[in-house]
Structure formats: structure tokens, C-alpha cells
Design an enzyme around this catalytic site. Structure first.
Site, PDB file in Angstrom:
ATOM      1  N   CYS A 193      47.663  47.829  35.294  1.00 40.19           N
ATOM      2  CA  CYS A 193      47.533  46.394  35.530  1.00 40.19           C
ATOM      3  C   CYS A 193      48.589  45.757  34.648  1.00 40.19           C
ATOM      4  CB  CYS A 193      46.150  45.860  35.167  1.00 40.19           C
ATOM      5  SG  CYS A 193      46.082  44.055  35.368  1.00 40.19           S
ATOM      6  N   CYS A 242      47.152  42.359  32.819  1.00 39.06           N
ATOM      7  CA  CYS A 242      46.152  42.431  31.753  1.00 39.06           C
ATOM      8  C   CYS A 242      45.534  43.827  31.721  1.00 39.06           C
ATOM      9  CB  CYS A 242      45.102  41.348  31.910  1.00 39.06           C
ATOM     10  SG  CYS A 242      44.474  41.144  33.577  1.00 39.06           S
ATOM     11  N   SER A 243      44.304  43.961  32.155  1.00 41.48           N
ATOM     12  CA  SER A 243      43.685  45.277  32.034  1.00 41.48           C
ATOM     13  C   SER A 243      42.686  45.527  33.164  1.00 41.48           C
ATOM     14  CB  SER A 243      42.988  45.398  30.684  1.00 41.48           C
ATOM     15  OG  SER A 243      42.057  44.339  30.550  1.00 41.48           O
ATOM     16  N   CYS A 244      42.959  45.002  34.353  1.00 41.32           N
ATOM     17  CA  CYS A 244      42.047  45.191  35.477  1.00 41.32           C
ATOM     18  C   CYS A 244      41.862  46.683  35.729  1.00 41.32           C
ATOM     19  CB  CYS A 244      42.594  44.514  36.728  1.00 41.32           C
ATOM     20  SG  CYS A 244      42.774  42.738  36.503  1.00 41.32           S
TER      21      CYS A 244
END
Ligand code: FE
Length: 214
Positions: free
Chosen positions: A115, A118-120
Site C-alpha cells: 500500500c 499507507c498500510s491497507c
């Protein structure tokens, strides 16, 4: 569960990026140290909890999905066509798993998930993202130079394999279907599941070889 935590995970990597802690992370961190200072919680307990969700509970769901796909070709077809429904059929549903897409590794294509924003991450099948997945170096480098990132994970792709990098979004979460290990025809579905590592479902690793079952 008799699965060992994934030995290929990159805990030794210096990918952690402490300079980009956002507001929420800072708030969580100060709350955490407050609770620890006051004696309400212990760092050890927190670490155990996080480790459980990062390495054990979470990824075992994904491993069950992969093992089913390996043994049942019609399930695999469904998974590749409509991962959200195929995964929900095994009862793995929840936040951050609403729109899943499964991508299959083959002798010609290797898939990696990131991602970049961000951090999906697909929580219902993989649990909590490992810290390297959230790090700025992974998120930026994997897009530009996936081979060197794979090398950091100790992964060398066989000749003639192209890499496809999938960028997760708030809407779409990806699950890599790793290649089934060689000579695994005789294994049960649960034995197969134990060969599926978290990293192999992100694309930074392979499924474990049959010989690892001992
Ligand atoms: Fe994200």
C-alpha cells in the site's frame, strides 16, 4: 495449531521508519507508555498479543483459503474471479476485507502487494500487517525496485519471471495465491495450509517446501 511462525519474516530488516510517525501513532505510543508506567499492562503481554495476530491467528485464515484453492480447482477459479465471495464462503469476513482480489503466482508471474499510501492490508485473511509492510522504505522501494526488496527478504525469483506489484487502496485489498510447493500431491488440506506463510500471501516469500513438514 502446529504452525511455526514464518521464519522468512523480515524482523531483522531496518525498514522501521520512526521519522514518519503520524499523529495517531504518537498518541497510541504515549498512551501505551502511560499504561505500562501505571502498571496496567505489560510490554511483554502487548508484544505477545501483537505477535499472535501478526504471525498466527490472522495469516492462518489466509492459509486456509490458499490450501482450499490448491486442492479444489473450482474453488480456486471462484477465488480468482470473486475473492470477496469465495473468502466469505469460508467465514473470513470483516473490516478491511470488503473488496478482496486474489492474484495468482505462476511460473511466469510473481505478484507482490503493497500500500504505497499507507498500510491497507486484508485483515480478515492476514491479520495485522507486519511493521515492515507499513514502513516507508518498503512502500516506496517495492514499486521502483521490487527485485532488491525481494533480495532483502532472501527471495530470488527463478529465471523468466516477471513481477507485478499491486497497490492496495481503501477499496481493494489483494491476496497473493502462492505456487503450490513441488511434490505436495499427497498432503492433506491442513498440511498444505501449514506450508502457507504470511509473506507468501503478500508476495515477499514463497510457500514452505514439503520437506519443512519433517
Ligand atoms: Fe493504505
Amino acid at each position: 495449531m502446529d504452525n511455526e511462525p514464518d521464519k522468512t519474516s523480515a524482523h531483522s530488516h531496518s525498514h522501521h521508519d520512526h521519522s514518519h510517525l503520524d499523529d495517531t501513532a504518537l498518541r497510541v505510543r504515549s498512551l501505551q507508555s502511560l499504561l505500562i508506567d501505571k502498571g496496567y499492562i505489560q510490554q511483554e503481554t502487548l508484544n505477545t498479543l501483537i505477535d499472535t495476530y501478526e504471525n498466527k491467528v490472522g495469516p492462518r485464515n489466509g492459509a486456509a483459503v490458499i490450501a482450499r484453492a490448491w486442492v479444489d480447482s473450482s474453488y480456486k477459479k471462484w477465488l480468482l474471479e470473486d475473492a470477496t465471495a469465495a473468502i466469505a464462503a469460508l467465514d473470513f469476513t470483516g473490516r478491511q476485507g470488503e473488496h478482496m482480489v486474489a492474484v495468482e503466482n505462476t511460473p511466469t508471474v510473481h505478484n507482490i502487494v503493497v500500500c504505497t499510501l499507507c498500510s491497507c492490508y486484508p485483515w480478515p485473511v492476514l491479520g495485522l500487517p507486519p511493521s515492515w509492510y507499513k514502513s516507508a522504505p518498503y512502500r516506496s522501494r517495492v514499486v521502483i525496485d521490487p527485485n532488491s526488496v525481494l533480495a532483502d527478504f532472501g527471495v530470488t525469483l527463478p529465471e523468466g519471471r516477471s513481477i507485478t506489484v499491486w497497490d492496495s487502496t481503501a477499496e481493494v485489498r489483494y491476496l497473493v495465491v502462492p505456487e503450490r510447493p513441488a511434490n505436495s500431491e499427497h498432503l492433506s488440506e491442513s498440511e498444505l495450509a501449514s506450508l502457507v506463510t504470511r509473506d507468501s500471501m503478500i508476495g515477499t516469500g514463497f510457500a514452505k517446501p514439503v520437506s519443512s513438514l519433517t
